[in-house]
Every structure is written in structure tokens, then in C-alpha cells.
Design a protein around this motif. Structure first.
Motif, mmCIF file in Angstrom:
data_model
loop_
_atom_site.group_PDB
_atom_site.id
_atom_site.type_symbol
_atom_site.label_atom_id
_atom_site.label_comp_id
_atom_site.label_asym_id
_atom_site.label_seq_id
_atom_site.Cartn_x
_atom_site.Cartn_y
_atom_site.Cartn_z
ATOM 1 N N ILE A 246 -4.762 3.729 -1.970
ATOM 2 C CA ILE A 246 -5.916 3.790 -1.059
ATOM 3 C C ILE A 246 -7.071 2.958 -1.628
ATOM 4 O O ILE A 246 -7.744 2.227 -0.914
ATOM 5 C CB ILE A 246 -6.385 5.258 -0.859
ATOM 6 N N ILE A 247 -7.273 3.067 -2.934
ATOM 7 C CA ILE A 247 -8.428 2.410 -3.567
ATOM 8 C C ILE A 247 -8.179 0.928 -3.807
ATOM 9 O O ILE A 247 -9.102 0.112 -3.736
ATOM 10 C CB ILE A 247 -8.709 3.055 -4.950
ATOM 11 N N ASN A 248 -6.933 0.572 -4.104
ATOM 12 C CA ASN A 248 -6.603 -0.778 -4.600
ATOM 13 C C ASN A 248 -7.085 -1.899 -3.674
ATOM 14 O O ASN A 248 -6.641 -2.002 -2.533
ATOM 15 C CB ASN A 248 -5.084 -0.874 -4.776
ATOM 16 N N PRO A 249 -8.022 -2.745 -4.140
ATOM 17 C CA PRO A 249 -8.492 -3.844 -3.287
ATOM 18 C C PRO A 249 -7.404 -4.876 -2.982
ATOM 19 O O PRO A 249 -7.559 -5.663 -2.051
ATOM 20 C CB PRO A 249 -9.636 -4.467 -4.082
ATOM 21 N N HIS A 250 -6.320 -4.861 -3.762
ATOM 22 C CA HIS A 250 -5.194 -5.755 -3.452
ATOM 23 C C HIS A 250 -4.422 -5.234 -2.243
ATOM 24 O O HIS A 250 -3.631 -5.956 -1.653
ATOM 25 C CB HIS A 250 -4.230 -5.851 -4.641
ATOM 26 N N GLY A 251 -4.634 -3.954 -1.911
ATOM 27 C CA GLY A 251 -3.924 -3.348 -0.792
ATOM 28 C C GLY A 251 -2.612 -2.751 -1.246
ATOM 29 O O GLY A 251 -1.783 -3.432 -1.830
ATOM 30 N N GLY A 252 -2.421 -1.476 -0.976
ATOM 31 C CA GLY A 252 -1.166 -0.813 -1.323
ATOM 32 C C GLY A 252 -0.463 -0.361 -0.059
ATOM 33 O O GLY A 252 -0.755 -0.864 1.031
ATOM 34 N N PHE A 253 0.447 0.566 -0.208
ATOM 35 C CA PHE A 253 1.121 1.149 0.954
ATOM 36 C C PHE A 253 1.034 2.662 0.770
ATOM 37 O O PHE A 253 1.971 3.283 0.276
ATOM 38 C CB PHE A 253 2.569 0.646 1.027
ATOM 39 N N PRO A 254 -0.135 3.244 1.108
ATOM 40 C CA PRO A 254 -0.415 4.643 0.761
ATOM 41 C C PRO A 254 0.313 5.648 1.650
ATOM 42 O O PRO A 254 -0.255 6.214 2.576
ATOM 43 C CB PRO A 254 -1.937 4.754 0.928
ATOM 44 N N ILE A 255 1.570 5.859 1.329
ATOM 45 C CA ILE A 255 2.385 6.774 2.125
ATOM 46 C C ILE A 255 2.275 8.199 1.585
ATOM 47 O O ILE A 255 2.532 8.450 0.416
ATOM 48 C CB ILE A 255 3.863 6.307 2.105
ATOM 49 N N LYS A 281 11.464 7.041 -0.035
ATOM 50 C CA LYS A 281 12.346 6.155 0.738
ATOM 51 C C LYS A 281 11.543 5.369 1.781
ATOM 52 O O LYS A 281 11.701 4.165 1.933
ATOM 53 C CB LYS A 281 13.461 6.966 1.424
ATOM 54 N N VAL A 282 10.686 6.081 2.500
ATOM 55 C CA VAL A 282 9.891 5.416 3.544
ATOM 56 C C VAL A 282 8.971 4.375 2.915
ATOM 57 O O VAL A 282 8.822 3.256 3.423
ATOM 58 C CB VAL A 282 9.083 6.460 4.350
ATOM 59 N N LYS A 283 8.387 4.721 1.783
ATOM 60 C CA LYS A 283 7.487 3.779 1.106
ATOM 61 C C LYS A 283 8.252 2.520 0.679
ATOM 62 O O LYS A 283 7.802 1.397 0.912
ATOM 63 C CB LYS A 283 6.854 4.457 -0.113
ATOM 64 N N ASN A 284 9.416 2.710 0.066
ATOM 65 C CA ASN A 284 10.208 1.558 -0.385
ATOM 66 C C ASN A 284 10.646 0.679 0.785
ATOM 67 O O ASN A 284 10.628 -0.544 0.695
ATOM 68 C CB ASN A 284 11.438 2.028 -1.181
ATOM 69 N N ASP A 285 11.018 1.310 1.891
ATOM 70 C CA ASP A 285 11.441 0.536 3.064
ATOM 71 C C ASP A 285 10.284 -0.272 3.647
ATOM 72 O O ASP A 285 10.460 -1.413 4.069
ATOM 73 C CB ASP A 285 12.019 1.465 4.145
ATOM 74 N N GLY A 286 9.093 0.320 3.643
ATOM 75 C CA GLY A 286 7.908 -0.375 4.146
ATOM 76 C C GLY A 286 7.562 -1.563 3.273
ATOM 77 O O GLY A 286 7.292 -2.668 3.768
ATOM 78 N N LEU A 287 7.591 -1.356 1.948
ATOM 79 C CA LEU A 287 7.260 -2.441 1.018
ATOM 80 C C LEU A 287 8.277 -3.579 1.120
ATOM 81 O O LEU A 287 7.927 -4.757 1.052
ATOM 82 C CB LEU A 287 7.217 -1.908 -0.420
ATOM 83 N N LYS A 288 9.546 -3.204 1.299
ATOM 84 C CA LYS A 288 10.607 -4.206 1.430
ATOM 85 C C LYS A 288 10.436 -5.001 2.732
ATOM 86 O O LYS A 288 10.613 -6.221 2.764
ATOM 87 C CB LYS A 288 11.964 -3.484 1.437
ATOM 88 N N ARG A 289 10.063 -4.315 3.787
ATOM 89 C CA ARG A 289 9.942 -4.951 5.099
ATOM 90 C C ARG A 289 8.738 -5.893 5.168
ATOM 91 O O ARG A 289 8.822 -6.983 5.705
ATOM 92 C CB ARG A 289 9.804 -3.859 6.169
ATOM 93 N N TRP A 290 7.599 -5.455 4.610
ATOM 94 C CA TRP A 290 6.357 -6.213 4.827
ATOM 95 C C TRP A 290 5.803 -6.899 3.578
ATOM 96 O O TRP A 290 4.852 -7.675 3.680
ATOM 97 C CB TRP A 290 5.292 -5.304 5.451
ATOM 98 N N GLY A 291 6.373 -6.595 2.402
ATOM 99 C CA GLY A 291 5.956 -7.287 1.179
ATOM 100 C C GLY A 291 4.457 -7.303 0.968
ATOM 101 O O GLY A 291 3.795 -6.272 1.011
ATOM 102 N N LYS A 292 3.907 -8.516 0.769
ATOM 103 C CA LYS A 292 2.475 -8.619 0.447
ATOM 104 C C LYS A 292 1.586 -8.231 1.637
ATOM 105 O O LYS A 292 0.376 -8.053 1.481
ATOM 106 C CB LYS A 292 2.124 -10.028 -0.012
ATOM 107 N N TRP A 293 2.191 -8.077 2.816
ATOM 108 C CA TRP A 293 1.400 -7.675 3.981
ATOM 109 C C TRP A 293 1.520 -6.175 4.273
ATOM 110 O O TRP A 293 1.122 -5.711 5.348
ATOM 111 C CB TRP A 293 1.830 -8.475 5.221
ATOM 112 N N SER A 294 2.066 -5.418 3.317
ATOM 113 C CA SER A 294 2.296 -3.980 3.546
ATOM 114 C C SER A 294 1.013 -3.243 3.914
ATOM 115 O O SER A 294 1.007 -2.409 4.825
ATOM 116 C CB SER A 294 2.929 -3.331 2.316
#
Length: 319
Positions: A246-255, A281-294
Motif C-alpha cells: 500500500i505504501i510503496n511508491p513503486h506500486g505493489g499489488f496489495p491483496i 495464489k491470487v496475488k501471484n497470478d496478478g503479478l504474473k499477469r500484469w508485471g510492472k503494471w500490477s
DNA sequence: GCGTCCAGGTCTACC
DNA sequence: GGTAGACCTGGACGC
């Protein structure tokens, strides 16, 4: 009460497309700087600390999505020197995501079966940037193990009890407290005053760590390698994987358990048997699908859930 | 009215 | 290195 009687004005020219309303206010109602900001007649009055200065901020659109201009007036107690004004202009531009170029994200999103819907609804919504870490980190801690309603109550109490009241142009806006202010509060006092329970210890420890002044700023964290940045954020008290995202200015995937259900319905067309167990599992699938745009994918989807539910004929509300 | 469960995670003791 | 259990508080639920 802080009467902010000095002011100066400037204009920001964001990279188009830029929708001021969607960017500054967000369909979900997420605030820009404080939940106590006021939006009336297409003008946003808000308040925050810019470096060490408590500032009142008046924002309005002075252009269009394709030819955007944002009019900004900054209010303060003391006259701002020219170099201070330049720094404020830079910080406000950054906070409003003015330099963000959405073209690459939109190029990817148009080919994605989920995102292609949300980019039409939210065309021109830029991601905002948190100038200070403290409010985002406290929010993340208050979201932990509590229904959203209770998190909002704890946050409102925290700002009302310890924040600073600003007054400018006849508006009174409450700004978030600084780490310095909270570093002088005891765990017990905070827990009793705002019913934040065990979270009080983490909030006070966080404030004391940030008040020392040797922890990197949001801008410095953004300059770091993304993995290093996350590692650094995980050193903060009470900040784990979800909160750091949530905090990361690089952008995370806060599931979390809430968004796990939403994204599971989007990815697999069904609700998980157990939301908490499905998070990884959902987090990993999201990161895999959208990469740097997660993060941008997460942000656009969460901001557009009611429309997305209708378009995909899926109930994306939490049941 | 009362007891129990659990919620938009994190940390730690224990194996 | 992996994981069960504790953690404040208050609303929902069953009885």
C-alpha cells in the motif's frame, strides 16, 4: 487552530490524458491528502504538511482531459520564499501524478480482457503520489484485522484527536498529525482515545522511527531499486507484505482477504473456498499477469468495481 | 441479554 | 524456514 493567511498561486500542466476529477477525488472517494478535505463547486480544498510547512491547498481544473491544466493556490502561515515555492510546486505536481504518461499502461490494458473495460470508464485517471509515508502507513495499520467501517472510525478519531486544524478562505480542514506529534503520545493513551487496540503500539513505534528523520522519504524510496524499497518498508513496525504494498511508491499489488475475493472472481470466475488461504495464489497470478503494471491494474479495477460488475456480468461486491 | 466468532495482517515463539 | 496462535475492539449472530 492554524490560520493560513499567506498564499501564492501557480498552474500545473499535466501530461494528457488527465482527468482532474478522477485523479484528485477517485470514484471510491479515497482522499487526496486527508479524509476531511472539502469538494464544492468543482474545487478541492485540502491540507497537508509539505516538508515542514503546514499548507492549505486549493485545487481546481482549468482545462480539459486532452488539454489539462490544474490551478493551485497554496496557503501558509508565513510567506514562502522563491526556492520554497518552487519546491512546493514540484511536490504538488508529483502528488497529482502530473508527469505520469499513461500511454504504455493503456497500450497493455487494451489487450487485457479485464482492463480493457476499466480504462474506458476511467480514461485520464492518473495515479497519485504520497509525499509523506506516515499517513499511508498509519492507514495500512488501521486496515489490519478490522472491518472497513471500524478502520475509518479509528482513522477519523486519530486525525481529530492529534491532527492539525487549518483555516483558509473560510474553510476549516483537518490535516494528518506528524510523526513528531505522535512520537510524544503513549501506546496506552492512543489505544484508549481512539480504540485502536494492539495497533497503538505499532503506530507509536512507527512515529518514533520516522520522527528521527533518518528514514528515507517517499521520493528517496522511489529512487531505490523496487526490491530494496520494499525491503526498507518492511523494516517499519507493523508493516508486513500487504501494508508495504500500500505504501510503496513503486506500486505493489496489495491483496488482502477482501480483494482476494474480487480478483478470484475476475481470474477464475468463482469465489475462493477460503479467502485468507487464497491470498498468495491470487496475488501471484496478478503479478504474473500484469508485471510492472500490477499496481495500476489493481488501482483501476478497484476504482471501477460497480461498472466492471455490470460489464462482465459478475457480482464483484464482497458477499 | 449473553456468549462466541471473526474481521480488508503482523509478529513471534516454537518446531 | 515454516507455521500456529495471539492480538484490541465491536458488530453480527445464535440461543
Amino acid at each position: 487552530m492554524n490560520r493560513l493567511t499567506r498564499s501564492f498561486e501557480f498552474q500545473i500542466t499535466p501530461v494528457p490524458p488527465y482527468n482532474f476529477d478522477l485523479t484528485a477525488r477517485r470514484p471510491t472517494g479515497w482522499s487526496l491528502f486527508t479524509p476531511f478535505e472539502i469538494y464544492e463547486n468543482d474545487i478541492l480544498w485540502t491540507a497537508t504538511h509539505l516538508d515542514s510547512t503546514l499548507a492549505g491547498i486549493k485545487l481546481s481544473s482549468n482545462g480539459s482531459v486532452s488539454n489539462p491544466k490544474v490551478l493551485v493556490r497554496i496557503f501558509s502561515r508565513k510567506e514562502q520564499k522563491p526556492d520554497e515555492q518552487e519546491n512546493v510546486k514540484r511536490l504538488i505536481g508529483k502528488a497529482l501524478g502530473a508527469d505520469q504518461d499513461l500511454s504504455e499502461f493503456y497500450g497493455m490494458a487494451r489487450k487485457d480482457s479485464i482492463l480493457k473495460h476499466v480504462i474506458d470508464d476511467l480514461y485520464g485517471m492518473h495515479d497519485t503520489f504520497s509525499i509523506t509515508i506516515f499517513p499511508e502507513a498509519v492507514l495500512a495499520i488501521l486496515l489490519q484485522m478490522a472491518p472497513l467501517k471500524r478502520s475509518n472510525e479509528m482513522m477519523a478519531c486519530f486525525i481529530q484527536k492529534y491532527g492539525e486544524v487549518t483555516e483558509f478562505e473560510g474553510k476549516k480542514i483537518l490535516a494528518w498529525p506528524t510523526p513528531k506529534r505522535i512520537s510524544k503520545v503513549t501506546d496506552r493513551e492512543l489505544a484508549e482515545n481512539c480504540k485502536v487496540g494492539y495497533r497503538a503500539k505499532n503506530i507509536v513505534s512507527l512515529a518514533r522511527k520516522l520522527a528521527k528523520g533518518d528514514f528515507p522519504t517517499s521520493e528517496q524510496i522511489l529512487e531505490m531499486d523496487p526490491d530494496e524499497a520494499k525491503k526498507m518498508l518492511l523494516e517499519l513496525p507493523g508493516i508486513g507484505d500487504y501494508s508495504a504494498d500500500i505504501i510503496n511508491p513503486h506500486g505493489g499489488f496489495p491483496i488482502d482477504v477482501w480483494s482476494t475475493e474480487v480478483f478470484a472472481k475476475l481470474f477464475f470466475d468463482k469465489k475462493p473456498h477460503n479467502n485468507r488461504e487464497a491470498v498468495d495464489k491470487v496475488k501471484n497470478d496478478g503479478l504474473k499477469r500484469w508485471g510492472k503494471w500490477s499496481w495500476m491494474a489493481f488501482y483501476y479495477i478497484v476504482q471501477d468495481l460497480p461498472n466492471l460488475s455490470k460489464k462482465l456480468k459478475k457480482d464483484l461486491r464482497l458477499s
